[in-house]
Write a protein that holds these residues in place. Structure first.
Motif, PDB file in Angstrom:
ATOM      1  N   TYR A   1      -1.063 -23.001   5.707  1.00 34.66           N
ATOM      2  CA  TYR A   1      -1.558 -21.913   6.564  1.00 34.66           C
ATOM      3  C   TYR A   1      -2.232 -22.554   7.762  1.00 34.66           C
ATOM      4  CZ  TYR A   1      -0.737 -19.338   2.349  1.00 34.66           C
ATOM      5  OH  TYR A   1      -0.126 -18.806   1.252  1.00 34.66           O
TER       6      TYR A   1
ATOM      7  N   SER B   1      10.501  -1.493   9.217  1.00 34.27           N
ATOM      8  CA  SER B   1      11.381  -2.642   8.999  1.00 34.27           C
ATOM      9  C   SER B   1      12.638  -2.237   8.213  1.00 34.27           C
ATOM     10  CB  SER B   1      10.585  -3.703   8.249  1.00 34.27           C
ATOM     11  OG  SER B   1      11.432  -4.659   7.705  1.00 34.27           O
TER      12      SER B   1
ATOM     13  N   THR C   1      -0.535   1.482   7.433  1.00 33.57           N
ATOM     14  CA  THR C   1      -0.279   0.451   8.434  1.00 33.57           C
ATOM     15  C   THR C   1      -1.580  -0.272   8.794  1.00 33.57           C
ATOM     16  OG1 THR C   1      -0.358   2.377   9.888  1.00 33.57           O
ATOM     17  CG2 THR C   1       1.785   1.377   9.551  1.00 33.57           C
TER      18      THR C   1
ATOM     19  N   GLY D   1       8.112  -3.886   1.590  1.00 33.67           N
ATOM     20  CA  GLY D   1       7.250  -4.986   1.141  1.00 33.67           C
ATOM     21  C   GLY D   1       6.233  -5.438   2.168  1.00 33.67           C
TER      22      GLY D   1
ATOM     23  N   ALA E   1      -8.104  -6.401   0.386  1.00 32.60           N
ATOM     24  CA  ALA E   1      -6.836  -6.909   0.928  1.00 32.60           C
ATOM     25  C   ALA E   1      -5.849  -7.314  -0.165  1.00 32.60           C
ATOM     26  CB  ALA E   1      -7.100  -8.102   1.832  1.00 32.60           C
TER      27      ALA E   1
ATOM     28  N   SER F   1       0.837  -1.206   0.000  1.00 34.84           N
ATOM     29  CA  SER F   1       0.000   0.000   0.000  1.00 34.84           C
ATOM     30  C   SER F   1       0.867   1.249   0.000  1.00 34.84           C
ATOM     31  CB  SER F   1      -0.901   0.034   1.240  1.00 34.84           C
ATOM     32  OG  SER F   1      -1.699  -1.091   1.316  1.00 34.84           O
TER      33      SER F   1
ATOM     34  N   PHE G   1       8.006   6.453   5.464  1.00 34.29           N
ATOM     35  CA  PHE G   1       8.721   5.910   6.627  1.00 34.29           C
ATOM     36  C   PHE G   1       8.321   4.455   6.845  1.00 34.29           C
ATOM     37  CE2 PHE G   1       8.126  10.434   7.054  1.00 34.29           C
ATOM     38  CZ  PHE G   1       9.442  10.855   7.229  1.00 34.29           C
ATOM     39  N   GLU G   2       9.312   3.595   6.948  1.00 34.12           N
ATOM     40  CA  GLU G   2       9.057   2.161   7.098  1.00 34.12           C
ATOM     41  C   GLU G   2       9.813   1.647   8.333  1.00 34.12           C
ATOM     42  OE1 GLU G   2       7.283  -0.534   5.936  1.00 34.12           O
ATOM     43  OE2 GLU G   2       8.511  -1.626   7.390  1.00 34.12           O
TER      44      GLU G   2
HETATM   45  C1  LIG Z   1      -0.421 -15.108   4.275  1.00 39.98           C
HETATM   46  C2  LIG Z   1      -1.025 -14.113   3.333  1.00 39.98           C
HETATM   47  C3  LIG Z   1      -1.294 -14.492   2.031  1.00 39.98           C
HETATM   48  C4  LIG Z   1      -1.826 -13.577   1.133  1.00 39.98           C
HETATM   49  N1  LIG Z   1      -2.069 -13.992  -0.142  1.00 39.98           N
HETATM   50  C5  LIG Z   1      -2.490 -13.093  -1.043  1.00 39.98           C
HETATM   51  C6  LIG Z   1      -2.637 -13.477  -2.407  1.00 39.98           C
HETATM   52  O1  LIG Z   1      -2.417 -14.638  -2.778  1.00 39.98           O
HETATM   53  N2  LIG Z   1      -3.013 -12.549  -3.304  1.00 39.98           N
HETATM   54  C7  LIG Z   1      -3.245 -11.263  -2.928  1.00 39.98           C
HETATM   55  O2  LIG Z   1      -3.566 -10.434  -3.787  1.00 39.98           O
HETATM   56  N3  LIG Z   1      -3.128 -10.858  -1.649  1.00 39.98           N
HETATM   57  C8  LIG Z   1      -2.752 -11.752  -0.694  1.00 39.98           C
HETATM   58  N4  LIG Z   1      -2.618 -11.375   0.606  1.00 39.98           N
HETATM   59  C9  LIG Z   1      -2.971  -9.995   0.993  1.00 39.98           C
HETATM   60  C10 LIG Z   1      -1.856  -9.001   0.719  1.00 39.98           C
HETATM   61  O3  LIG Z   1      -0.610  -9.613   0.760  1.00 39.98           O
HETATM   62  C11 LIG Z   1      -1.893  -7.907   1.775  1.00 39.98           C
HETATM   63  O4  LIG Z   1      -3.206  -7.368   1.909  1.00 39.98           O
HETATM   64  C12 LIG Z   1      -0.979  -6.744   1.405  1.00 39.98           C
HETATM   65  O5  LIG Z   1       0.332  -7.208   1.152  1.00 39.98           O
HETATM   66  C13 LIG Z   1      -0.987  -5.732   2.538  1.00 39.98           C
HETATM   67  O6  LIG Z   1      -0.129  -4.668   2.206  1.00 39.98           O
HETATM   68  P1  LIG Z   1      -0.117  -3.370   3.076  1.00 39.98           P
HETATM   69  O7  LIG Z   1       0.955  -2.506   2.563  1.00 39.98           O
HETATM   70  O8  LIG Z   1      -1.481  -2.787   3.157  1.00 39.98           O
HETATM   71  O9  LIG Z   1       0.200  -3.852   4.572  1.00 39.98           O
HETATM   72  P2  LIG Z   1       1.558  -4.443   5.150  1.00 39.98           P
HETATM   73  O10 LIG Z   1       2.170  -5.347   4.175  1.00 39.98           O
HETATM   74  O11 LIG Z   1       1.214  -4.950   6.503  1.00 39.98           O
HETATM   75  O12 LIG Z   1       2.497  -3.157   5.269  1.00 39.98           O
HETATM   76  C14 LIG Z   1       2.481  -2.289   6.362  1.00 39.98           C
HETATM   77  C15 LIG Z   1       3.889  -1.772   6.550  1.00 39.98           C
HETATM   78  O13 LIG Z   1       3.895  -0.807   7.600  1.00 39.98           O
HETATM   79  C16 LIG Z   1       5.088  -0.980   8.344  1.00 39.98           C
HETATM   80  N5  LIG Z   1       4.908  -0.378   9.670  1.00 39.98           N
HETATM   81  C17 LIG Z   1       4.275  -0.885  10.760  1.00 39.98           C
HETATM   82  N6  LIG Z   1       4.336  -0.002  11.782  1.00 39.98           N
HETATM   83  C18 LIG Z   1       4.981   1.089  11.319  1.00 39.98           C
HETATM   84  C19 LIG Z   1       5.348   2.348  11.894  1.00 39.98           C
HETATM   85  N7  LIG Z   1       5.052   2.674  13.168  1.00 39.98           N
HETATM   86  N8  LIG Z   1       6.023   3.246  11.116  1.00 39.98           N
HETATM   87  C20 LIG Z   1       6.342   2.955   9.833  1.00 39.98           C
HETATM   88  N9  LIG Z   1       6.039   1.756   9.248  1.00 39.98           N
HETATM   89  C21 LIG Z   1       5.356   0.861   9.981  1.00 39.98           C
HETATM   90  C22 LIG Z   1       5.264  -2.493   8.382  1.00 39.98           C
HETATM   91  O14 LIG Z   1       6.608  -2.829   8.691  1.00 39.98           O
HETATM   92  C23 LIG Z   1       4.871  -2.875   6.962  1.00 39.98           C
HETATM   93  O15 LIG Z   1       5.967  -2.862   6.086  1.00 39.98           O
HETATM   94  C24 LIG Z   1      -2.104 -12.266   1.544  1.00 39.98           C
HETATM   95  C25 LIG Z   1      -1.853 -11.883   2.857  1.00 39.98           C
HETATM   96  C26 LIG Z   1      -1.336 -12.796   3.754  1.00 39.98           C
HETATM   97  C27 LIG Z   1      -1.089 -12.381   5.176  1.00 39.98           C
END
Ligand SMILES: Cc1cc2nc3c(=O)[nH]c(=O)nc-3n(C[C@H](O)[C@H](O)[C@H](O)COP(=O)(O)OP(=O)(O)OC[C@H]3O[C@@H](n4cnc5c(N)ncnc54)[C@H](O)[C@@H]3O)c2cc1C
Length: 420
Positions: free
Chosen positions: A328, A33, A256, A37, A401, A12, A30-31
């Motif tokens: 899973y 980790s 987040t 990713g 998601a 996102s 800001f990340e």
């Molecule tokens: C096991 C699993 C399988 C999946 N399979 C699929 C699939 O087959 N196909 C599909 O389309 N989707 C799939 N999904 C869904 C998809 O992967 C996720 O919805 C998506 O990757 C979420 O991305 P995001 O950036 O919103 O959240 P996240 O990936 O959670 O990113 C949030 C980021 O914020 C960072 N962060 C946290 N706190 C702070 C802070 N205080 N300051 C700065 N940074 C911070 C974290 O380190 C992280 O990098 C799957 C999800 C899971 C869990």
């Protein structure tokens, strides 16, 4: 003063950063980790590529466009689409009716159960307050709802279908695809029109290559190992605090998960923070197994009771990742995930052996917390969510998601921020 501060560099945050930067906005991301990713992470163990989040992607238009922009075409690998997905039901693996061939031949459903599907065009659309299970049962009959459609949909999030409201989950997906009346008629029309599903893809080194390339393209504005510790209002703008610096920003985009977003939002708007805190998640165990199992298919969902395993992806068969299977575990009883990792791994391996009949050894065990957005009854909170001006949320809990949803949400958020 920057135009936008983005909190988090998962798919996102990277997408929001990418689309904001490509429109010329001044953006700082800001990340927490040390790598970009978030959930999308690939590692190599004993020469095997392991996916810790999504196992594969579909090459839909938003993904294709990113692949071209980032010049990743040569690294693409394609999955085998023409394979079955199985349900482990009544002690056996049985094909789920996802293709015409499997719909006719599968013994997952009885003949009366299959025939009941034909009545679906006579049923109405979702009712307010209806659960996914009640909706699917009313549309397709109990067999299809409990052995196939319910587990297939709700299994993605680790939530029981009777805990999910259609209007906040499945209903949104139906709206997006433009399904107004009958699902069956919609699918038949697509079939007759020859609409093709985009192919399954990954990258040679795993899906983590996509966020890595997005990070490389915008590295100058993405700060790794820099968790945001607080966000405060400062007149018309905001102060985004990290241990290293405080940045003033006109707009803050939170990417987040809900618990972190709620904590960081408190000093800006405690009422909005309280609402965000209500969205619940399901923790999830991801266990990579090595096995000589030679089944052909995309994997299985477990329908039978008494298992900790929710399902398994057959990376070996689907993507040619020799010997690799990803299970899973834990959604039925999240306390199981508090056990030692070796216990979680061993249980997943033994259950894989019971289900497939082939020996399995554990390659890696990960427990994801908070895990998957549950899209359960707590999603009623969406009705109460109102954000102050200058604050945006671009995250799975307010939208979709899936990765394609995350990319699209990043593009929409960038457009909305720049329009304002
Ligand atoms: C096991 C699993 C399988 C999946 N399979 C699929 C699939 O087959 N196909 C599909 O389309 N989707 C799939 N999904 C869904 C998809 O992967 C996720 O919805 C998506 O990757 C979420 O991305 P995001 O950036 O919103 O959240 P996240 O990936 O959670 O990113 C949030 C980021 O914020 C960072 N962060 C946290 N706190 C702070 C802070 N205080 N300051 C700065 N940074 C911070 C974290 O380190 C992280 O990098 C799957 C999800 C899971 C869990």
């Amino acid at each position: 003063m920057v135009t936008v501060a983005v909190v988090g560099a998962g798919m996102s945050g990277l997408s929001a950063t990418h689309f904001l930067a490509s429109k010329g906005a001044e953006v700082e991301t800001f990340e927490a980790s040390n790598e970009p990713g978030g959930i999308v992470r690939s590692t190599t163990v004993d020469g095997h590529v392991l996916e810790h989040g999504p196992q594969r992607l579909r090459l839909s238009k938003p993904v294709q466009s990113l692949v071209e922009t980032l010049d990743l075409g040569d690294e693409l690998i394609y999955g085998d689409d023409d394979q079955s997905l199985y349900a482990y039901y009544d002690g056996d693996l049985r094909p789920m009716p996802l293709s015409a061939r499997d719909a006719i031949t599968t013994d997952l459903l009885s003949w009366p159960g299959k025939a009941r599907v034909l009545l679906e065009p006579l049923t109405r659309g979702p009712k307010p307050g209806e659960t996914v299970e009640a909706f699917l049962t009313r549309k397709f009959g109990e067999e299809v709802a409990t052995r196939f459609a319910g587990p297939l949909y709700s299994g993605l999030y680790g939530t029981d279908a009777d805990e999910m409201y259609v209007e906040y989950s499945l209903g949104k997906a139906l709206d997006r695809f433009g399904v107004e009346g009958s699902l069956l008629v919609f699918m038949l029309k697509k079939l007759l029109q020859g609409v093709e599903t985009p192919p399954i893809i990954s990258f040679e080194d795993g899906l983590g290559r996509l966020p890595e390339a997005m990070y490389e393209a915008h590295a100058e504005s993405i700060h790794l190992e820099t968790p945001v510790t607080d966000v405060r209002r400062d007149g018309e703008s905001f102060r985004v605090e990290t241990d290293r610096e405080t940045v003033a920003a006109e707009t803050v985009v939170f990417t987040t998960p809900a618990p972190t977003t709620a904590a960081l939002l408190t000093d800006v708007d405690d009422k909005a923070a309280e609402v965000v805190e209500r969205f619940s998640y399901n923790p999830l165990g991801v266990v990579h197994l090595r096995s000589s199992f030679d089944g052909t298919g995309h994997g299985f969902h477990v329908i039978d009771d008494g298992f900790r395993t929710d399902g398994s992806t057959w990376n070996a068969s689907m993507l040619g990742r020799d010997g690799v299977f990803t299970s899973y575990v834990g959604s039925g009883d999240p306390t199981f995930l508090d056990a030692d990792r070796s216990v979680v791994g061993r249980k997943a391996a033994r259950e894989f052996e019971t289900i497939t009949g082939a020996e399995a050894e554990v390659l890696s065990v990960n427990v994801l917390r908070p895990g998957m957005p549950a899209y359960d009854r707590s999603w009623e909170a969406l009705e109460d969510l109102s954000l102050p001006e200058g604050i945006e949320i671009c995250s799975a809990f307010t939208s979709r998601a899936g990765l394609i949803g995350r990319i699209t949400d990043g593009r929409k958020t960038a457009a909305s921020v720049l329009e304002d």
